[in-house]
Design a protein around this motif. Structure first.
Motif, PDB file in Angstrom:
ATOM      1  N   GLU A 182     -26.004  20.318  22.363  1.00  0.00           N
ATOM      2  CA  GLU A 182     -26.594  21.622  22.675  1.00  0.00           C
ATOM      3  C   GLU A 182     -27.619  21.193  24.003  1.00  0.00           C
ATOM      4  O   GLU A 182     -27.460  19.976  23.596  1.00  0.00           O
ATOM      5  CB  GLU A 182     -27.481  21.951  21.387  1.00  0.00           C
ATOM      6  CG  GLU A 182     -27.150  22.498  20.345  1.00  0.00           C
ATOM      7  CD  GLU A 182     -27.612  22.620  19.321  1.00  0.00           C
ATOM      8  OE1 GLU A 182     -28.806  22.676  19.213  1.00  0.00           O
ATOM      9  OE2 GLU A 182     -27.284  23.346  17.711  1.00  0.00           O
ATOM     10  N   VAL A 183     -27.764  22.636  24.741  1.00  0.00           N
ATOM     11  CA  VAL A 183     -28.794  22.211  25.614  1.00  0.00           C
ATOM     12  C   VAL A 183     -29.843  23.709  25.679  1.00  0.00           C
ATOM     13  O   VAL A 183     -29.117  24.554  24.898  1.00  0.00           O
ATOM     14  CB  VAL A 183     -27.804  22.651  26.820  1.00  0.00           C
ATOM     15  CG1 VAL A 183     -28.677  22.957  27.926  1.00  0.00           C
ATOM     16  CG2 VAL A 183     -26.258  21.593  26.925  1.00  0.00           C
ATOM     17  N   ALA A 184     -30.559  23.293  25.672  1.00  0.00           N
ATOM     18  CA  ALA A 184     -32.076  24.400  25.280  1.00  0.00           C
ATOM     19  C   ALA A 184     -32.319  24.676  26.816  1.00  0.00           C
ATOM     20  O   ALA A 184     -32.993  23.892  27.408  1.00  0.00           O
ATOM     21  CB  ALA A 184     -32.924  23.780  24.932  1.00  0.00           C
ATOM     22  N   GLY A 185     -32.996  25.728  26.668  1.00  0.00           N
ATOM     23  CA  GLY A 185     -34.180  26.364  27.515  1.00  0.00           C
ATOM     24  C   GLY A 185     -35.425  26.163  27.236  1.00  0.00           C
ATOM     25  O   GLY A 185     -36.027  26.564  26.359  1.00  0.00           O
ATOM     26  N   PRO A 186     -36.243  26.473  28.712  1.00  0.00           N
ATOM     27  CA  PRO A 186     -37.937  26.186  28.212  1.00  0.00           C
ATOM     28  C   PRO A 186     -38.190  27.582  26.693  1.00  0.00           C
ATOM     29  O   PRO A 186     -39.544  27.339  26.290  1.00  0.00           O
ATOM     30  CB  PRO A 186     -38.909  26.348  29.849  1.00  0.00           C
ATOM     31  CG  PRO A 186     -37.100  27.531  30.483  1.00  0.00           C
ATOM     32  CD  PRO A 186     -36.009  26.910  29.264  1.00  0.00           C
ATOM     33  N   THR A 187     -37.462  28.904  27.669  1.00  0.00           N
ATOM     34  CA  THR A 187     -37.515  29.795  25.886  1.00  0.00           C
ATOM     35  C   THR A 187     -37.389  29.573  24.642  1.00  0.00           C
ATOM     36  O   THR A 187     -37.365  30.028  23.887  1.00  0.00           O
ATOM     37  CB  THR A 187     -37.145  31.054  26.231  1.00  0.00           C
ATOM     38  OG1 THR A 187     -36.110  31.395  26.840  1.00  0.00           O
ATOM     39  CG2 THR A 187     -38.191  31.156  28.180  1.00  0.00           C
TER      40      THR A 187
END
Length: 122
Positions: A40-45
């Motif tokens: 998984e790749v997660a963003g700041p939101t």
């Protein structure tokens, strides 16, 4: 209020780590772990993209429908930044497949695993 909440968008691919690294660089997000089968790749939101290994993966054949795309991702880019964004994603391994001479509001690319995605002017 619904008990169902949006989770992640998962993309099939032959190499989850490589595709996760591609999108982490494109979006300036973080690879949050995983293994050779699911990453998984997660963003700041809190938005998350996931990548899962598929044996004998066949990439979509965009724009044809013999192997349909089934989904694509759109990324918003300011008009002043679109050329710089294009240089960045192409350097990371994306392939430009459609750029209209009339300077429409989007450009179509294929990621390293062949999934179509667009840079869209916001």
């Amino acid at each position: 209020m619904s008990a169902i909440k949006f989770g992640v968008i998962a993309l099939d691919c032959p190499d989850p780590r490589a595709l996760a690294n591609f999108y982490a660089e494109v979006l300036d997000w973080q690879v949050t772990g995983g293994d050779d089968e699911w990453i998984e790749v997660a963003g700041p939101t809190g938005r998350t993209l996931a990548f899962q290994r598929v044996t004998d993966y066949r990439p979509p054949q965009w724009p044809g429908q013999d192997v349909p795309q089934q989904l694509h991702l759109d990324f918003d880019v300011a008009r002043a930044d679109i050329d710089e964004a294009e240089r960045k994603i192409v350097a990371l391994g994306a392939k430009l497949v459609q750029r209209d001479a009339e300077a429409r509001d989007w450009r179509v690319y294929l990621d390293p695993a062949g999934h179509p995605f667009c840079l869209c002017l916001k």
